[in-house]
Design a protein around this motif. Structure first.
Motif, PDB file in Angstrom:
ATOM      1  N   GLN A 149       0.865  -1.181   0.000  1.00 36.47           N
ATOM      2  CA  GLN A 149       0.000   0.000   0.000  1.00 36.47           C
ATOM      3  C   GLN A 149       0.901   1.230   0.000  1.00 36.47           C
ATOM      4  O   GLN A 149       1.290   1.751   1.041  1.00 36.47           O
ATOM      5  CB  GLN A 149      -0.922  -0.012   1.221  1.00 36.47           C
ATOM      6  CG  GLN A 149      -2.111   0.915   1.107  1.00 36.47           C
ATOM      7  CD  GLN A 149      -3.060   0.503  -0.012  1.00 36.47           C
ATOM      8  OE1 GLN A 149      -3.238  -0.674  -0.275  1.00 36.47           O
ATOM      9  NE2 GLN A 149      -3.673   1.478  -0.660  1.00 36.47           N
ATOM     10  N   TRP A 150       1.237   1.708  -1.199  1.00 45.10           N
ATOM     11  CA  TRP A 150       2.300   2.694  -1.329  1.00 45.10           C
ATOM     12  C   TRP A 150       1.937   4.050  -0.731  1.00 45.10           C
ATOM     13  O   TRP A 150       2.826   4.775  -0.286  1.00 45.10           O
ATOM     14  CB  TRP A 150       2.681   2.841  -2.803  1.00 45.10           C
ATOM     15  CG  TRP A 150       3.471   1.667  -3.291  1.00 45.10           C
ATOM     16  CD1 TRP A 150       3.053   0.685  -4.128  1.00 45.10           C
ATOM     17  CD2 TRP A 150       4.811   1.350  -2.930  1.00 45.10           C
ATOM     18  NE1 TRP A 150       4.060  -0.236  -4.322  1.00 45.10           N
ATOM     19  CE2 TRP A 150       5.140   0.145  -3.605  1.00 45.10           C
ATOM     20  CE3 TRP A 150       5.767   1.946  -2.112  1.00 45.10           C
ATOM     21  CZ2 TRP A 150       6.400  -0.457  -3.471  1.00 45.10           C
ATOM     22  CZ3 TRP A 150       7.006   1.341  -1.979  1.00 45.10           C
ATOM     23  CH2 TRP A 150       7.320   0.164  -2.659  1.00 45.10           C
ATOM     24  N   ASN A 151       0.679   4.407  -0.730  1.00 47.28           N
ATOM     25  CA  ASN A 151       0.331   5.692  -0.118  1.00 47.28           C
ATOM     26  C   ASN A 151       0.584   5.680   1.385  1.00 47.28           C
ATOM     27  O   ASN A 151       0.831   6.725   1.997  1.00 47.28           O
ATOM     28  CB  ASN A 151      -1.134   6.030  -0.401  1.00 47.28           C
ATOM     29  CG  ASN A 151      -2.090   5.059   0.264  1.00 47.28           C
ATOM     30  OD1 ASN A 151      -2.010   3.855   0.061  1.00 47.28           O
ATOM     31  ND2 ASN A 151      -3.006   5.578   1.064  1.00 47.28           N
ATOM     32  N   GLN A 152       0.555   4.484   2.012  1.00 46.86           N
ATOM     33  CA  GLN A 152       0.854   4.364   3.437  1.00 46.86           C
ATOM     34  C   GLN A 152       2.352   4.170   3.685  1.00 46.86           C
ATOM     35  O   GLN A 152       2.862   4.489   4.757  1.00 46.86           O
ATOM     36  CB  GLN A 152       0.100   3.164   4.030  1.00 46.86           C
ATOM     37  CG  GLN A 152      -1.407   3.246   3.899  1.00 46.86           C
ATOM     38  CD  GLN A 152      -2.038   4.106   4.975  1.00 46.86           C
ATOM     39  OE1 GLN A 152      -1.362   4.870   5.643  1.00 46.86           O
ATOM     40  NE2 GLN A 152      -3.333   3.980   5.154  1.00 46.86           N
ATOM     41  N   LEU A 153       3.077   3.653   2.709  1.00 48.40           N
ATOM     42  CA  LEU A 153       4.490   3.332   2.896  1.00 48.40           C
ATOM     43  C   LEU A 153       5.423   4.509   2.631  1.00 48.40           C
ATOM     44  O   LEU A 153       6.570   4.492   3.075  1.00 48.40           O
ATOM     45  CB  LEU A 153       4.885   2.180   1.975  1.00 48.40           C
ATOM     46  CG  LEU A 153       4.400   0.790   2.364  1.00 48.40           C
ATOM     47  CD1 LEU A 153       4.659  -0.195   1.233  1.00 48.40           C
ATOM     48  CD2 LEU A 153       5.096   0.315   3.634  1.00 48.40           C
ATOM     49  N   TYR A 154       4.942   5.496   1.915  1.00 51.29           N
ATOM     50  CA  TYR A 154       5.826   6.572   1.472  1.00 51.29           C
ATOM     51  C   TYR A 154       6.557   7.249   2.640  1.00 51.29           C
ATOM     52  O   TYR A 154       7.798   7.262   2.687  1.00 51.29           O
ATOM     53  CB  TYR A 154       5.023   7.590   0.666  1.00 51.29           C
ATOM     54  CG  TYR A 154       5.770   8.865   0.352  1.00 51.29           C
ATOM     55  CD1 TYR A 154       7.096   8.839  -0.055  1.00 51.29           C
ATOM     56  CD2 TYR A 154       5.150  10.111   0.476  1.00 51.29           C
ATOM     57  CE1 TYR A 154       7.781  10.006  -0.351  1.00 51.29           C
ATOM     58  CE2 TYR A 154       5.820  11.279   0.182  1.00 51.29           C
ATOM     59  CZ  TYR A 154       7.141  11.214  -0.224  1.00 51.29           C
ATOM     60  OH  TYR A 154       7.816  12.367  -0.505  1.00 51.29           O
ATOM     61  N   PHE A 155       5.816   7.803   3.578  1.00 49.21           N
ATOM     62  CA  PHE A 155       6.464   8.524   4.679  1.00 49.21           C
ATOM     63  C   PHE A 155       7.283   7.620   5.592  1.00 49.21           C
ATOM     64  O   PHE A 155       8.381   7.997   6.005  1.00 49.21           O
ATOM     65  CB  PHE A 155       5.421   9.303   5.473  1.00 49.21           C
ATOM     66  CG  PHE A 155       5.027  10.605   4.825  1.00 49.21           C
ATOM     67  CD1 PHE A 155       5.978  11.469   4.322  1.00 49.21           C
ATOM     68  CD2 PHE A 155       3.698  10.956   4.703  1.00 49.21           C
ATOM     69  CE1 PHE A 155       5.621  12.658   3.708  1.00 49.21           C
ATOM     70  CE2 PHE A 155       3.325  12.143   4.090  1.00 49.21           C
ATOM     71  CZ  PHE A 155       4.295  12.998   3.595  1.00 49.21           C
ATOM     72  N   PRO A 156       6.826   6.414   5.962  1.00 41.82           N
ATOM     73  CA  PRO A 156       7.703   5.544   6.774  1.00 41.82           C
ATOM     74  C   PRO A 156       9.036   5.229   6.106  1.00 41.82           C
ATOM     75  O   PRO A 156      10.082   5.240   6.768  1.00 41.82           O
ATOM     76  CB  PRO A 156       6.850   4.283   6.960  1.00 41.82           C
ATOM     77  CG  PRO A 156       5.445   4.765   6.897  1.00 41.82           C
ATOM     78  CD  PRO A 156       5.459   5.853   5.871  1.00 41.82           C
ATOM     79  N   ILE A 157       9.019   4.965   4.796  1.00 43.40           N
ATOM     80  CA  ILE A 157      10.281   4.671   4.110  1.00 43.40           C
ATOM     81  C   ILE A 157      11.172   5.905   4.073  1.00 43.40           C
ATOM     82  O   ILE A 157      12.382   5.833   4.327  1.00 43.40           O
ATOM     83  CB  ILE A 157       9.996   4.163   2.689  1.00 43.40           C
ATOM     84  CG1 ILE A 157       9.302   2.796   2.731  1.00 43.40           C
ATOM     85  CG2 ILE A 157      11.285   4.054   1.886  1.00 43.40           C
ATOM     86  CD1 ILE A 157       8.908   2.273   1.364  1.00 43.40           C
ATOM     87  N   MET A 158      10.582   7.057   3.778  1.00 40.57           N
ATOM     88  CA  MET A 158      11.380   8.269   3.670  1.00 40.57           C
ATOM     89  C   MET A 158      12.007   8.650   5.002  1.00 40.57           C
ATOM     90  O   MET A 158      13.224   8.910   5.091  1.00 40.57           O
ATOM     91  CB  MET A 158      10.505   9.416   3.157  1.00 40.57           C
ATOM     92  CG  MET A 158      11.283  10.688   2.852  1.00 40.57           C
ATOM     93  SD  MET A 158      10.245  12.158   2.673  1.00 40.57           S
ATOM     94  CE  MET A 158       9.768  12.442   4.375  1.00 40.57           C
ATOM     95  N   TRP A 159      11.204   8.663   6.070  1.00 37.27           N
ATOM     96  CA  TRP A 159      11.738   9.083   7.360  1.00 37.27           C
ATOM     97  C   TRP A 159      12.695   8.051   7.949  1.00 37.27           C
ATOM     98  O   TRP A 159      13.635   8.413   8.666  1.00 37.27           O
ATOM     99  CB  TRP A 159      10.595   9.359   8.343  1.00 37.27           C
ATOM    100  CG  TRP A 159       9.828  10.604   8.006  1.00 37.27           C
ATOM    101  CD1 TRP A 159       8.520  10.692   7.659  1.00 37.27           C
ATOM    102  CD2 TRP A 159      10.339  11.947   7.970  1.00 37.27           C
ATOM    103  NE1 TRP A 159       8.168  11.992   7.401  1.00 37.27           N
ATOM    104  CE2 TRP A 159       9.264  12.795   7.595  1.00 37.27           C
ATOM    105  CE3 TRP A 159      11.579  12.507   8.220  1.00 37.27           C
ATOM    106  CZ2 TRP A 159       9.414  14.159   7.454  1.00 37.27           C
ATOM    107  CZ3 TRP A 159      11.733  13.879   8.080  1.00 37.27           C
ATOM    108  CH2 TRP A 159      10.649  14.694   7.714  1.00 37.27           C
ATOM    109  N   THR A 160      12.502   6.779   7.653  1.00 35.96           N
ATOM    110  CA  THR A 160      13.467   5.768   8.100  1.00 35.96           C
ATOM    111  C   THR A 160      14.814   5.979   7.428  1.00 35.96           C
ATOM    112  O   THR A 160      15.871   5.867   8.073  1.00 35.96           O
ATOM    113  CB  THR A 160      12.935   4.355   7.799  1.00 35.96           C
ATOM    114  OG1 THR A 160      11.697   4.157   8.482  1.00 35.96           O
ATOM    115  CG2 THR A 160      13.929   3.294   8.244  1.00 35.96           C
ATOM    116  N   THR A 161      14.796   6.286   6.143  1.00 32.70           N
ATOM    117  CA  THR A 161      16.041   6.552   5.429  1.00 32.70           C
ATOM    118  C   THR A 161      16.747   7.782   5.994  1.00 32.70           C
ATOM    119  O   THR A 161      17.961   7.765   6.221  1.00 32.70           O
ATOM    120  CB  THR A 161      15.756   6.751   3.931  1.00 32.70           C
ATOM    121  OG1 THR A 161      15.055   5.612   3.430  1.00 32.70           O
ATOM    122  CG2 THR A 161      17.050   6.928   3.159  1.00 32.70           C
ATOM    123  N   LEU A 162      15.987   8.840   6.226  1.00 26.54           N
ATOM    124  CA  LEU A 162      16.591  10.049   6.798  1.00 26.54           C
ATOM    125  C   LEU A 162      17.080   9.809   8.225  1.00 26.54           C
ATOM    126  O   LEU A 162      18.113  10.367   8.640  1.00 26.54           O
ATOM    127  CB  LEU A 162      15.580  11.191   6.770  1.00 26.54           C
ATOM    128  CG  LEU A 162      15.220  11.737   5.384  1.00 26.54           C
ATOM    129  CD1 LEU A 162      14.125  12.779   5.488  1.00 26.54           C
ATOM    130  CD2 LEU A 162      16.450  12.330   4.702  1.00 26.54           C
TER     131      LEU A 162
END
Length: 772
Positions: A498-511
């Motif tokens: 569910q990419w609309n839900q995954l976007y921010f978790p992936i981005m903030w985890t990377t940062l």
């Protein structure tokens, strides 16, 4: 054999009055433009209706063969199938340049679509009122506002030409007191951004309210049979964003427990098993369900029903999501059949040419993709009261007279199929036959103890020319059980996430990983004096025994990181810039439209005329730029720089070993033995920078055109001149491609001899990479 057109004409006269009353009695939803039509489907077979779905036509000025094949094959196929509805679920035109680097609406493509669809309708003999076409993301590329001068869908589509102005359209097919409700909706962007930040459906709260009302139109009326509800649109659930209030299309579909949701968008490039079963039971599982679904099925029955028909409980809300593929490359067409409330489908592939015979098995259902949670109870308790359960049923459409139809049942064992049943099927008779339905009575109890994928069935048809045609072999379960099947990796990536839900978790985890990686060496410089630490570490190293030696000492590594103060400071500021400031600016809609600012939260609407109250649009569509840049450019670049520091620490240890005591021979021999490994390690690290440069070039290249005018340091190399003015002129030669080597040259060309390049080849290679 009479043509479908000849068979339709007497039926049209016979039911003209009833159809007229149905159309005249159509109701419009308040403010939504939802035209609700009710159409009587005359003729036999009385318990079955069928429709055709087409998707992702991508008619293009640069690929005229797509329109030519559509005109050549689809008209004849529709004439043979004679469907009650024809659904075209988005991406009607391509709206892409020949090199696929820019996107804009071309009216020529829409005019060609209008001509093609008119020719297909005339060739098939079908009324245009039976055609429904909805928008996809390609149909909204570069459309600033719905109904504006660039919105050619509102001018050339069938929906527009027939006055269907609402975002939600519904039509009910009635046959033998059964109602089959089809509801289509348009969730494409209101402000149509251009590629690549336009890949998600963007439903609004108003759209969901209209969709809910359309699906509820028969709920308060008494009907002899349950209403079969089917929705159709372009975007899969995994590529549909939430509304501003956090509502989802999935919630509406679960509320009404649809039979199926028909969609497109993903094409067959990702696989053929792009199906997904949704159920409200998923909310009882762990919290990861809002991000992933690892299996095609969730909450499906795997055990035989107890047979207690008086103890039925309310079944869980559920629906099937069926992505069909595309016409663009796969030349796919789907025939959807509803037989006594049971929904099935068959996909046709026209890449090999037109079809003379099309077979659509309607019962038993495919145990992989068509079973529902209530099927075990229904199959057990309806078997004694419904003759439908005790027959094998199939629709057979043919250009020529069919001589015989046979059902074959196979038993699967260790990958082989053994024939266990072969039985002739009989054609149903009646007045005004719309299609040929063949049935065969069978002893379903003979297969009731089997697993859901042990028995497979196939329909064989032989025409007057003695040509043999076979349907796809399918597993079935007379107990209503589900055969488990898993997605391939590519299929899971687009359907299970569910990419609309995954976007921010992936981005903030990377940062969250990158910021400490940068801050640790920066802060270590404030607490340790480099010269003192080097002196202390050298003394400590000379006293260390050979057994305690490690190839890369963390203290050496930390010191090397700390020495690159300018580099790490620049990287830290670059990360902060990506979080708090615009990445670039450009014409995100059309060249003549206002410029917009790109951030990780979307495109800013501050200077956008006629914009909504939302400060940003294009969320989570911007993830196609943000995540690749962070995961495949910034993160690898930082890791390579850290690896360069580790390699320097190795040479620092080597330099110290040359000054060590003579009795530490094991220590010296270790470095002498592996010095060639360190020599090639440096070259490998340099080679690893090549794919990073390629990926960065791939991300930045589309934004060098007039569609996007870059004004901000989106690229890493743009940020370095602020911190190293002495190399400013050299940096300008790698404005867009120097993601890693702008940092590497600062690492390599430092004062000192610990990392002096060993030969002219390395120097030439590095300069070549810097100038790419």
């Amino acid at each position: 054999m009479d043509s479908p057109l000849q068979r339709r004409r007497p039926a049209a006269f016979l039911f003209a009055l009833r159809l007229l009353l149905s159309v005249c009695g159509a109701a419009r939803a308040c403010g939504g433009g939802d035209l609700r039509r009710v159409v009587e489907v005359p003729g036999e077979p009385g318990s079955v209706v069928w429709a055709v779905q087409l998707s992702d036509l991508h008619l293009s000025a640069f690929h005229p063969e797509r329109a030519a094949d559509f005109r050549r094959h689809v008209g004849d196929a529709l004439a043979m199938v004679d469907p009650a509805l024809v659904l075209i679920t988005g991406d009607i035109t391509d709206a892409k340049s020949k090199d696929l680097l820019s996107s804009r609406q071309e009216e020529f493509e829409w005019i060609e679509y209008q001509r093609v669809i008119d020719d297909v309708a005339n060739k098939s003999g079908l009324n245009k009122e039976l055609f429904y076409d909805s928008r996809g993301n390609h149909d909204s590329y570069g459309v600033p506002e719905v109904g504006g001068m660039f919105d050619f869908y509102k001018k050339h589509s069938i929906n527009a030409r027939l006055g269907r102005s609402g975002a939600v359209q519904s039509i009910t097919l009635q046959n033998n007191d059964r109602k089959h409700l089809f509801v289509g909706f348009d969730s494409a962007m209101g402000v149509g951004l251009r590629s690549p930040t336009n890949i998600f459906g963007q439903p609004t709260d108003r759209l969901l309210s209209d969709l809910d009302a359309a699906l509820s139109q028969w709920d308060n009326q008494s009907t002899s049979y349950p209403v079969t509800k089917i929705a159709f649109g372009h975007f899969p659930i995994s590529f549909s964003a939430l509304t501003t209030s956090g509502r989802s299309i999935k919630d509406i579909f679960l509320k009404h427990s649809l039979s199926a949701y028909l969609c497109g968008h993903l094409h067959t490039n990702f696989g053929r098993n792009l199906k997904r079963h949704h159920t409200s039971e998923q909310h009882r599982f762990s919290s990861y369900e809002q991000y992933f679904q690892f299996d095609i099925h969730k909450g499906m029955s795997t055990a035989v029903s107890s047979g207690n028909c008086s103890a039925r409980t309310e079944s869980a809300a559920e629906f099937w999501e069926w992505e069909m593929g595309d016409w663009r490359s796969a030349r796919s067409m789907r025939i959807l059949a509803i037989d006594s409330g049971y929904v099935s489908y068959a996909d046709m592939d026209f890449r090999s040419g037109s079809k003379d015979v099309i077979i659509v098995p309607t019962f038993p259902l495919d145990s992989r993709f068509m079973k529902r949670s209530s099927d075990p109870f229904d199959f057990t308790c309806q078997a004694t009261s419904t003759a439908h359960i005790g027959t094998v049923r199939a629709l057979v459409f043919s250009r020529y007279k069919i001589e015989s139809v046979i059902v074959k049942v196979y038993e699967s064992h260790s990958g082989s199929f053994n024939l266990v049943l072969e039985q002739e099927m009989e054609k149903t008779s009646g007045k005004e036959v719309r299609g040929a339905m063949y049935t065969a009575a069978w002893k379903r109890r003979d297969f009731s103890e089997a697993s859901p994928d042990q028995y497979w069935f196939q329909i064989e048809a032989v025409d007057m020319n003695r040509e043999v045609y076979l349907s796809e072999r399918r597993p079935f379960s007379v107990n209503g059980l589900t055969a488990k099947i898993s997605w391939a990796w590519k299929e899971f990536r687009v359907m299970g996430c569910q990419w609309n839900q995954l976007y921010f978790p992936i981005m903030w985890t990377t940062l969250a990983f990158l910021f400490p990686l940068v801050l640790v060496p920066c802060t270590s410089l404030a607490f340790y004096d480099i010269q003192f630490m080097l002196k202390f570490l050298r003394r400590k190293k000379t006293r260390r025994s050979s057994r305690a030696f490690t190839p890369v000492n963390f203290e050496f590594f930390r010191v090397e990181l700390s020495k690159m103060y300018v580099i790490w400071s620049g990287m830290l500021l670059y990360l902060l810039y990506l979080v708090f400031f615009p990445w670039f600016t450009g014409y995100a809609v059309t060249e003549n439209h206002n410029k917009m600012y790109f951030q990780y939260r979307g495109w800013s609407t501050k200077y956008l005329a006629n914009s909504s109250s939302m400060p940003y649009i294009g969320l989570p569509d911007v993830m196609v730029i943000v995540l690749p840049h962070l995961l495949f450019v910034v993160l690898p670049a930082f890791l390579v720089i850290a690896a360069i520091a580790a390699e320097r620490a190795l040479y620092l240890g080597h330099d110290i070993s040359l000054r060590a005591k003579k009795d530490d021979d094991h220590y010296k021999s270790w470095y002498t033995k592996y010095v060639s490994i360190f020599y090639w390690l440096r070259k490998i690290l340099l080679l690893l920078c090549m794919p990073i440069i390629w990926k960065h070039w791939k991300v930045c290249f589309p934004f060098n055109f007039d569609s996007y005018t870059q004004k901000f340091p989106f690229c890493l190399s743009d940020f370095i001149p602020f911190f190293h003015k002495s190399m400013n002129s050299f940096m300008m030669t790698i404005k867009y491609q120097g993601v890693v080597f702008s940092f590497l040259k600062l690492c390599v060309f430092r004062r000192g001899n610990l990392l002096t390049l060993q030969n002219h080849f390395e120097c030439a290679f590095l300069k070549l990479c810097l100038c790419v």
